[in-house]
Design a protein around this motif. Structure first.
Motif, PDB file in Angstrom:
ATOM      1  N   ARG A 323       2.111  -4.486   2.534  1.00  0.00           N
ATOM      2  CA  ARG A 323       2.651  -3.987   1.262  1.00  0.00           C
ATOM      3  C   ARG A 323       1.825  -2.807   0.740  1.00  0.00           C
ATOM      4  NH1 ARG A 323       1.372  -4.650  -3.989  1.00  0.00           N
ATOM      5  NH2 ARG A 323      -0.200  -6.260  -3.635  1.00  0.00           N
ATOM      6  N   LEU A 324       0.500  -2.951   0.760  1.00  0.00           N
ATOM      7  CA  LEU A 324      -0.362  -1.876   0.260  1.00  0.00           C
ATOM      8  C   LEU A 324      -0.238  -0.622   1.122  1.00  0.00           C
ATOM      9  CD1 LEU A 324      -3.580  -3.915  -0.632  1.00  0.00           C
ATOM     10  CD2 LEU A 324      -1.777  -3.120  -2.170  1.00  0.00           C
ATOM     11  N   LEU A 325      -0.080  -0.837   2.429  1.00  0.00           N
ATOM     12  CA  LEU A 325       0.053   0.303   3.332  1.00  0.00           C
ATOM     13  C   LEU A 325       1.366   1.033   3.073  1.00  0.00           C
ATOM     14  CD1 LEU A 325      -1.613   1.520   5.648  1.00  0.00           C
ATOM     15  CD2 LEU A 325      -0.107   0.318   7.233  1.00  0.00           C
ATOM     16  N   LYS A 326       2.428   0.262   2.894  1.00  0.00           N
ATOM     17  CA  LYS A 326       3.735   0.865   2.641  1.00  0.00           C
ATOM     18  C   LYS A 326       3.695   1.680   1.341  1.00  0.00           C
ATOM     19  CE  LYS A 326       8.650  -0.127   2.573  1.00  0.00           C
ATOM     20  NZ  LYS A 326       9.690  -1.143   2.352  1.00  0.00           N
ATOM     21  N   ASN A 327       3.096   1.103   0.297  1.00  0.00           N
ATOM     22  CA  ASN A 327       2.941   1.843  -0.963  1.00  0.00           C
ATOM     23  C   ASN A 327       2.283   3.190  -0.720  1.00  0.00           C
ATOM     24  OD1 ASN A 327       4.018  -0.188  -2.451  1.00  0.00           O
ATOM     25  ND2 ASN A 327       2.072  -0.922  -3.324  1.00  0.00           N
ATOM     26  N   ASP A 331       4.631   6.247  -1.352  1.00  0.00           N
ATOM     27  CA  ASP A 331       4.517   6.676  -2.748  1.00  0.00           C
ATOM     28  C   ASP A 331       3.169   7.382  -2.970  1.00  0.00           C
ATOM     29  OD1 ASP A 331       4.375   7.036  -5.449  1.00  0.00           O
ATOM     30  OD2 ASP A 331       4.346   4.897  -5.960  1.00  0.00           O
ATOM     31  N   PRO A 332       3.205   8.723  -2.960  1.00  0.00           N
ATOM     32  CA  PRO A 332       1.943   9.477  -3.071  1.00  0.00           C
ATOM     33  C   PRO A 332       1.219   9.214  -4.393  1.00  0.00           C
ATOM     34  CG  PRO A 332       3.808  10.915  -2.516  1.00  0.00           C
ATOM     35  CD  PRO A 332       4.379   9.597  -2.919  1.00  0.00           C
ATOM     36  N   SER A 333       1.937   8.710  -5.397  1.00  0.00           N
ATOM     37  CA  SER A 333       1.302   8.466  -6.695  1.00  0.00           C
ATOM     38  C   SER A 333       0.710   7.059  -6.799  1.00  0.00           C
ATOM     39  CB  SER A 333       2.330   8.676  -7.812  1.00  0.00           C
ATOM     40  OG  SER A 333       3.259   7.609  -7.804  1.00  0.00           O
ATOM     41  N   SER A 334       0.862   6.265  -5.715  1.00  0.00           N
ATOM     42  CA  SER A 334       0.360   4.880  -5.789  1.00  0.00           C
ATOM     43  C   SER A 334      -1.161   4.864  -5.885  1.00  0.00           C
ATOM     44  CB  SER A 334       0.822   4.084  -4.559  1.00  0.00           C
ATOM     45  OG  SER A 334       0.177   4.548  -3.399  1.00  0.00           O
ATOM     46  N   LYS A 335      -1.657   3.895  -6.635  1.00  0.00           N
ATOM     47  CA  LYS A 335      -3.107   3.776  -6.867  1.00  0.00           C
ATOM     48  C   LYS A 335      -3.717   2.768  -5.890  1.00  0.00           C
ATOM     49  CE  LYS A 335      -3.596   6.237 -10.756  1.00  0.00           C
ATOM     50  NZ  LYS A 335      -2.605   7.198 -10.177  1.00  0.00           N
ATOM     51  N   PRO A 336      -5.001   2.964  -5.535  1.00  0.00           N
ATOM     52  CA  PRO A 336      -5.677   1.957  -4.711  1.00  0.00           C
ATOM     53  C   PRO A 336      -5.630   0.588  -5.387  1.00  0.00           C
ATOM     54  CG  PRO A 336      -7.035   3.915  -4.904  1.00  0.00           C
ATOM     55  CD  PRO A 336      -5.889   4.084  -5.855  1.00  0.00           C
ATOM     56  N   GLU A 337      -5.487  -0.461  -4.583  1.00  0.00           N
ATOM     57  CA  GLU A 337      -5.360  -1.808  -5.128  1.00  0.00           C
ATOM     58  C   GLU A 337      -6.170  -2.762  -4.263  1.00  0.00           C
ATOM     59  OE1 GLU A 337      -1.695  -4.978  -5.886  1.00  0.00           O
ATOM     60  OE2 GLU A 337      -1.225  -2.878  -5.553  1.00  0.00           O
ATOM     61  N   GLY A 338      -6.910  -3.674  -4.906  1.00  0.00           N
ATOM     62  CA  GLY A 338      -7.655  -4.696  -4.173  1.00  0.00           C
ATOM     63  C   GLY A 338      -7.067  -6.061  -4.443  1.00  0.00           C
ATOM     64  N   VAL A 339      -6.912  -6.845  -3.372  1.00  0.00           N
ATOM     65  CA  VAL A 339      -6.323  -8.176  -3.518  1.00  0.00           C
ATOM     66  C   VAL A 339      -7.312  -9.201  -2.974  1.00  0.00           C
ATOM     67  CG1 VAL A 339      -4.409  -9.693  -2.864  1.00  0.00           C
ATOM     68  CG2 VAL A 339      -3.988  -7.242  -3.228  1.00  0.00           C
ATOM     69  N   LEU A 340      -7.818 -10.076  -3.853  1.00  0.00           N
ATOM     70  CA  LEU A 340      -8.778 -11.093  -3.420  1.00  0.00           C
ATOM     71  C   LEU A 340      -8.076 -12.445  -3.399  1.00  0.00           C
ATOM     72  CD1 LEU A 340     -11.734 -11.539  -2.586  1.00  0.00           C
ATOM     73  CD2 LEU A 340     -12.252 -12.001  -4.999  1.00  0.00           C
TER      74      LEU A 340
END
Lengths: 351, 351
Positions: A323-327, A331-340
């Motif tokens: 999911r994070l990779l697809k974003n 979507d060039p405006s997507s922000k980095p996201e961390g999932v723990l």
């Protein structure tokens, strides 16, 4: 010279000999619309199985080809993600084999394939990512096992190679990652063992320093401390991943006047060493001693008649990474996201 | 429209914006010959490390790109080989994880990468091979676990997709394969156990029928028969890959008046079930009973303080597969070749 035929759906057929069949030829042959042929190729879930069969037969009969290299050249994408398959040497972490399978499946669901490579060094790993990306052979990278001094995030950002990691950002750089909270995992295990009445513990880590090990050990230490267990009642064994040596280390701690009765280890494989040493001393595991592994790898269900272990939610890890990779890729405006993610204690016979 | 620049070395640079730097620009910038740049890209072992560094710096500085898709489109090759990563469900065969690592390495040595995919069915597997080949996304296929009624060889030949298999040709079709002689493996194990004085045996196979299982069981049966062991002294247990059920099956045979003392199993993981059941009955493995696994997977060195097992020569398997694949891809006159390798008995503590 190659002849190219291009059509309105954006699909491209290439033939080295002359005029190639087009998507219109396939549509005519199969008595469907051009859009249906495109759907069979790109979104088969929208098409009835009988129609898929008919269109595929027409594709085969006419020899219609969607040349991926031509498409890739036109779109600047490869729909391929690079992954370094970890070295075999001293590899105790069979959960990474499960990870690779689940990752392959999760990426397929978003339309990507995994391209494997090996590397003996961190430098070689980074060079390979950059070369594959420079050749447009890959669109992105997935890597695992982030460390505090990890060079990969910074180097990949500098080379403008999109990536996600199984493992947190330990440095300052912000990027997308998914991780399993190992500290929470050992905390749950220790609390379970305390509730079962254990008061003397052993933590089986490894001599190989890693942030993953540090976090898991921290979970053990802080939970015992919070419960008021004296520091002297925690034995820390750093195994070397050599079965005989490791067994002697376990044996030595069992020879102490007040040996530990509860063992928590870095991996299910290490737990096997403890199990066989306890068995050889006729100490009944599950009654007189407890052994907890880590990962819930395939061996856990079999070892010691059922090994209690801390399960990593690998399927969720890989779905989140996809999911994070697809974003990031769409979507060039997507922000980095961390999932723990929290691991889960699976209680079986050994503890 | 893409602009393409082609040069005499056959390398192709592509830029969506205009004139791309050529290999000559790189050679000039790095003060080396055009051939040296080509060697850095295609045969770096022929170039001194300092030169490689200098050329790579020039490549980075100028933004020179060898577009693999352009090269692939021109040459009709992808330098990629497809491999179906086996399903996780009930997967007891961790040797296939080792296989995948070793295969990735062996293919890299001949200039190829592994592209992974998953499939729930044999039909889906074949369809994926054909689609990837039709898209020129792969040059060839490697598959494992050939069966007597295997559709893959015939279908791949019909689709003109080059392939090699880890597993023999059981049908009539002639193709290149590498296999490990499982029958010879269990024969060696049984002879070893007979020499150690064992007279009552158990063979732990699986309910899942496979030609691999049949061959290994045949090795057990024929060796015991040749040694004059009565058929009644061989107990055949077909495990179902569910730990509790499997353990009850093992338990039942140990409850017999004259239980077997020597256990040979299809996999190292199955051997864990036997080990834990023997331990729970305080039967000393290595003295009163013997347990032999299959594969010499990573767990073997740890299980039961060291599991005696039949080692598959996976590194040799993958090097041979790479050799046969290279022959097929580079020499149209090459003939199909089958390579049958002998496994090796690794004697440890359990037998």
């Amino acid at each position: 010279m190659l002849l190219e035929t291009k059509n309105s759906t954006g699909l491209l057929g290439v033939s080295p000999t002359g005029i190639a069949p087009t998507i219109d030829d396939v549509a005519l042959h199969a008595s469907v619309s051009r859009q249906t042929v495109s759907n069979v190729l790109n979104a088969p879930d929208r098409v009835r199985p009988e129609t898929i069969q008919r269109v595929r037969l027409s594709i085969d009969t006419l020899g219609y080809r969607v040349n991926r290299n031509a498409r890739n050249l036109r779109t600047g994408t490869s729909k391929v993600v690079a992954y370094r398959i970890p070295p075999l040497a001293g590899r105790l972490n069979s959960v990474m084999d499960t990870f690779l399978h689940e990752m392959t499946e999760a990426l397929e669901l978003i339309g990507y394939h995994v391209l494997l490579f090996t590397s003996d060094s961190a430098t070689g790993e980074i060079d390979t990512y950059r070369e594959l990306a420079a050749q447009s052979a890959i669109d992105a990278v997935i890597f695992a096992g982030t460390e505090r001094q990890d060079q990969r995030p910074e180097r990949l950002v500098a080379s403008r190679v999109p990536f996600v990691s199984f493992g947190r950002t330990w440095g300052s750089l912000n990027h997308s990652w998914v991780d399993v909270d190992g500290r929470a995992g050992t905390r749950t295990a220790i609390n379970h063992l305390l509730a079962s009445g254990h008061r003397r513990f052993a933590w089986l880590g490894s001599t190989t320093g890693s942030v993953v090990k540090d976090e898991r050990e921290l979970g053990v230490r802080e939970t015992l401390q919070a419960a008021g267990v004296p520091a002297a009642d925690l034995h820390v064994l750093n195994l070397v991943d050599e079965p005989n040596t490791d067994r002697r280390l376990v044996s030595a701690v069992l020879d102490l006047p007040n040996p530990p009765t509860a063992f928590v280890s870095m991996s299910d494989l290490q737990a096997l060493t403890v199990l066989s040493e306890l068995d050889s001393r006729s100490i009944v595991v599950g009654r007189d001693a407890a052994v907890v592994g880590f990962d819930d790898s395939p061996i856990a269900a079999y070892a010691g008649g059922g090994l209690t272990t801390i399960r990593q939610p690998i399927t969720t890890v890989t779905r989140e990474l996809a999911r994070l990779l697809k974003n990031q890729l769409t979507d060039p405006s997507s922000k980095p996201e961390g999932v723990l993610l929290e691991p889960e204690l699976i209680v079986r016979r050994t503890g």
